[in-house]
Enzyme design. Structure first.
Site, PDB file in Angstrom:
ATOM      1  N   ASP A 155       3.299  -4.670   6.414  1.00 19.13           N
ATOM      2  CA  ASP A 155       4.205  -4.437   7.547  1.00 19.13           C
ATOM      3  C   ASP A 155       3.535  -3.366   8.409  1.00 19.13           C
ATOM      4  OD1 ASP A 155       6.178  -3.585   9.296  1.00 19.13           O
ATOM      5  OD2 ASP A 155       7.573  -2.916   7.732  1.00 19.13           O
ATOM      6  N   CYS A 156       2.931  -3.805   9.520  1.00 19.42           N
ATOM      7  CA  CYS A 156       2.162  -2.890  10.368  1.00 19.42           C
ATOM      8  C   CYS A 156       3.045  -2.357  11.479  1.00 19.42           C
ATOM      9  CB  CYS A 156       0.950  -3.600  10.944  1.00 19.42           C
ATOM     10  SG  CYS A 156      -0.055  -4.400   9.678  1.00 19.42           S
ATOM     11  N   GLY A 157       3.562  -1.147  11.310  1.00 15.69           N
ATOM     12  CA  GLY A 157       4.423  -0.509  12.310  1.00 15.69           C
ATOM     13  C   GLY A 157       3.588   0.292  13.287  1.00 15.69           C
ATOM     14  N   LYS A 179       2.825  -0.307   5.932  1.00 12.20           N
ATOM     15  CA  LYS A 179       3.409  -0.388   4.598  1.00 12.20           C
ATOM     16  C   LYS A 179       2.768  -1.581   3.901  1.00 12.20           C
ATOM     17  CE  LYS A 179       6.317   0.379   7.350  1.00 12.20           C
ATOM     18  NZ  LYS A 179       6.173   0.948   8.714  1.00 12.20           N
ATOM     19  N   TYR A 232      17.515 -12.774  21.848  1.00 14.56           N
ATOM     20  CA  TYR A 232      16.834 -12.337  23.062  1.00 14.56           C
ATOM     21  C   TYR A 232      16.717 -13.483  24.069  1.00 14.56           C
ATOM     22  CZ  TYR A 232      15.109  -7.517  22.499  1.00 14.56           C
ATOM     23  OH  TYR A 232      15.000  -6.156  22.428  1.00 14.56           O
ATOM     24  N   LEU A 289       8.881  -8.188  16.010  1.00 14.59           N
ATOM     25  CA  LEU A 289       8.863  -9.032  14.805  1.00 14.59           C
ATOM     26  C   LEU A 289       9.394  -8.304  13.584  1.00 14.59           C
ATOM     27  CD1 LEU A 289       5.553 -11.011  15.282  1.00 14.59           C
ATOM     28  CD2 LEU A 289       7.864 -11.968  15.010  1.00 14.59           C
ATOM     29  N   ASP A 290       9.243  -6.981  13.543  1.00 17.66           N
ATOM     30  CA  ASP A 290       9.809  -6.240  12.405  1.00 17.66           C
ATOM     31  C   ASP A 290      11.339  -6.326  12.442  1.00 17.66           C
ATOM     32  OD1 ASP A 290       9.889  -4.655  14.720  1.00 17.66           O
ATOM     33  OD2 ASP A 290       9.339  -2.805  13.684  1.00 17.66           O
TER      34      ASP A 290
HETATM   35  N1  LIG Z   1       5.357   7.691   2.188  1.00 10.38           N
HETATM   36  C1  LIG Z   1       5.596   7.881   3.483  1.00 10.38           C
HETATM   37  N2  LIG Z   1       4.559   7.983   4.356  1.00 10.38           N
HETATM   38  C2  LIG Z   1       4.778   8.172   5.659  1.00 10.38           C
HETATM   39  N3  LIG Z   1       6.008   8.284   6.202  1.00 10.38           N
HETATM   40  C3  LIG Z   1       7.074   8.211   5.394  1.00 10.38           C
HETATM   41  C4  LIG Z   1       6.920   7.994   4.009  1.00 10.38           C
HETATM   42  N4  LIG Z   1       8.154   7.937   3.473  1.00 10.38           N
HETATM   43  C5  LIG Z   1       9.032   8.146   4.471  1.00 10.38           C
HETATM   44  N5  LIG Z   1       8.406   8.329   5.638  1.00 10.38           N
HETATM   45  C6  LIG Z   1       9.052   8.571   6.921  1.00 10.38           C
HETATM   46  O1  LIG Z   1       9.038   7.338   7.589  1.00 10.38           O
HETATM   47  C7  LIG Z   1       8.968   7.507   8.984  1.00 10.38           C
HETATM   48  C8  LIG Z   1       8.195   6.348   9.548  1.00 10.38           C
HETATM   49  O2  LIG Z   1       8.924   5.198   9.243  1.00 10.38           O
HETATM   50  P1  LIG Z   1       8.307   3.754   9.114  1.00 10.38           P
HETATM   51  O3  LIG Z   1       7.101   3.834   8.265  1.00 10.38           O
HETATM   52  O4  LIG Z   1       9.408   2.877   8.747  1.00 10.38           O
HETATM   53  O5  LIG Z   1       7.965   3.464  10.605  1.00 10.38           O
HETATM   54  P2  LIG Z   1       6.631   3.175  11.384  1.00 10.38           P
HETATM   55  O6  LIG Z   1       5.832   2.137  10.747  1.00 10.38           O
HETATM   56  O7  LIG Z   1       5.974   4.453  11.713  1.00 10.38           O
HETATM   57  O8  LIG Z   1       7.216   2.733  12.715  1.00 10.38           O
HETATM   58  P3  LIG Z   1       7.916   1.426  13.146  1.00 10.38           P
HETATM   59  O9  LIG Z   1       8.199   0.613  11.942  1.00 10.38           O
HETATM   60  O10 LIG Z   1       9.133   1.903  13.869  1.00 10.38           O
HETATM   61  O11 LIG Z   1       6.946   0.825  14.070  1.00 10.38           O
HETATM   62  C9  LIG Z   1       8.349   8.885   9.207  1.00 10.38           C
HETATM   63  O12 LIG Z   1       9.186   9.613  10.086  1.00 10.38           O
HETATM   64  C10 LIG Z   1       8.385   9.560   7.834  1.00 10.38           C
HETATM   65  O13 LIG Z   1       9.227  10.703   7.858  1.00 10.38           O
HETATM   66  C1  LIG Z   2      11.122  -1.353  18.619  1.00 11.57           C
HETATM   67  C2  LIG Z   2       9.929  -1.393  17.705  1.00 11.57           C
HETATM   68  C3  LIG Z   2       8.877  -0.400  18.176  1.00 11.57           C
HETATM   69  C4  LIG Z   2      10.413  -0.966  16.310  1.00 11.57           C
HETATM   70  O1  LIG Z   2       9.374  -0.967  15.407  1.00 11.57           O
HETATM   71  C5  LIG Z   2       9.333  -2.828  17.604  1.00 11.57           C
HETATM   72  O2  LIG Z   2      10.283  -3.700  17.109  1.00 11.57           O
HETATM   73  C6  LIG Z   2       8.848  -3.342  18.941  1.00 11.57           C
HETATM   74  O3  LIG Z   2       7.795  -2.976  19.398  1.00 11.57           O
HETATM   75  N1  LIG Z   2       9.665  -4.228  19.593  1.00 11.57           N
HETATM   76  C7  LIG Z   2       9.356  -4.833  20.873  1.00 11.57           C
HETATM   77  C8  LIG Z   2      10.423  -4.562  21.857  1.00 11.57           C
HETATM   78  C9  LIG Z   2      11.772  -5.177  21.517  1.00 11.57           C
HETATM   79  O4  LIG Z   2      12.085  -5.423  20.338  1.00 11.57           O
HETATM   80  O5  LIG Z   2      12.541  -5.426  22.458  1.00 11.57           O
HETATM   81  K   LIG Z   3       9.956  -0.791  11.443  1.00 11.23           K
END
Ligand SMILES: Nc1ncnc2c1ncn2[C@@H]1O[C@H](COP(=O)(O)OP(=O)(O)OP(=O)(O)O)[C@@H](O)[C@H]1O
Ligand SMILES: CC(C)(CO)[C@@H](O)C(=O)NCCC(=O)O
Ligand SMILES: [K+]
Length: 249
Positions: free
Chosen positions: A6-8, A13, A93, A101-102
């Site tokens: 899961d590439c955020g 992750k 949407y 996509l997440d």
């Molecule tokens: N093991 C970990 N490593 C890094 N961040 C963590 C961890 N556990 C909890 N967190 C928390 O998770 C948050 C990031 O959340 P997550 O990884 O769900 O999002 P992301 O991948 O950065 O972003 P998104 O999914 O919104 O694009 C950070 O604010 C951090 O505090």
């Molecule tokens: C909102 C985030 C950044 C959350 O990870 C992601 O789902 C994203 O980039 N979405 C595109 C914009 C939208 O969902 O309308």
């Molecule tokens: K996310």
């Protein structure tokens, strides 16, 4: 074995499943492609054969990661792609390809686990809320800054808000009015998050009465667990949806 990613926006992750596609063997959170490859290459033991992946990064970034995975491990990679409809859920949407996509996978997972209406709240870099009605209609949702963005905006755009991560963590021992900058900021942002959760919960109540399930996911979900009674913390909700969207034959 099977690699799931899961590439955020801030973190990747990952987890590895047994060939049965169900049993997790190991998982982790990394902040770059190279850290991911390092974590996995320690692990010749994984014998990776297949990979399924969801990304909210740019096409170029995602392509580059996929190329590295193929090169390093010889895996076949299946990418989650946007859909207008899947597993009984209709993307709400106007332009279905624009829904992150997440979010899409998390709400597919939520609707599947709830077998009915659900509110899916994801606490990552951004915080998102998505509403799925009992008939599978996705009503849409909301996006706002997550804890890391709120805190960093304050630190970046003020002269005198400066503190370290350890102090930040300590500040979360209570939600009383802050008597130091770090407490004032950390607790203030925390109350913004909690207020957001309560507002979404109220909206779901207006739509569906008591007949819905609330899911909390994302790295910061634990910050708001307890705000809504009976909300389910499901850290791997995106992976639940990923398995639905990318079955590996
Ligand atoms: N093991 C970990 N490593 C890094 N961040 C963590 C961890 N556990 C909890 N967190 C928390 O998770 C948050 C990031 O959340 P997550 O990884 O769900 O999002 P992301 O991948 O950065 O972003 P998104 O999914 O919104 O694009 C950070 O604010 C951090 O505090
Ligand atoms: C909102 C985030 C950044 C959350 O990870 C992601 O789902 C994203 O980039 N979405 C595109 C914009 C939208 O969902 O309308
Ligand atoms: K996310």
């Amino acid at each position: 074995m099977i690699l799931e990613l899961d590439c955020g926006n801030s973190f990747i992750k990952w987890r590895v499943l047994r060939p049965d596609g169900v049993t997790p063997v190991e998982d982790g959170v990394v902040s770059s492609d190279s850290d991911l490859l390092a974590s996995l290459s320690d692990a010749e033991k994984f014998q990776l054969k297949k990979c399924r992946l969801v990304s909210v990064r740019t096409q170029a970034e995602t392509d580059s990661l996929v190329a590295s995975l193929v090169e390093s491990f010889g895996v076949s990679v299946v990418l989650a792609v946007p859909a207008r409809e899947m597993a009984g859920v209709r993307n709400g949407y106007e332009d279905y390809e624009r829904l992150g996509l997440d979010r899409w996978l998390a709400l597919l997972g939520g609707f599947h686990l709830a077998s009915g209406a659900c509110l899916v709240l994801d606490f990552g870099t951004a915080v998102t809320a998505d509403f799925v009605a009992a008939d599978g209609g996705h009503l849409g949702g909301f996006i706002c800054p997550g804890m890391p963005l709120m805190r960093n905006q304050l630190r970046t755009h003020t002269r005198k808000i400066r503190y370290d991560d350890i102090a930040a963590e300590r500040a979360h021992e209570s939600l009383a009015p802050g008597r130091a900058t770090v407490e004032a900021v950390e607790r203030g942002c925390m109350l913004m998050l909690r207020g957001f959760v309560l507002t979404q919960f109220e909206l779901a109540r207006q739509y569906w009465g008591k007949d819905f399930v609330v899911f909390l996911t994302g790295g910061d979900a634990n910050l708001v667990s307890g705000v809504v009674p009976d909300a389910k913390v499901v850290p791997d909700l995106v992976f639940v949806g990923l398995a639905m969207a990318c079955p590996l034959s």
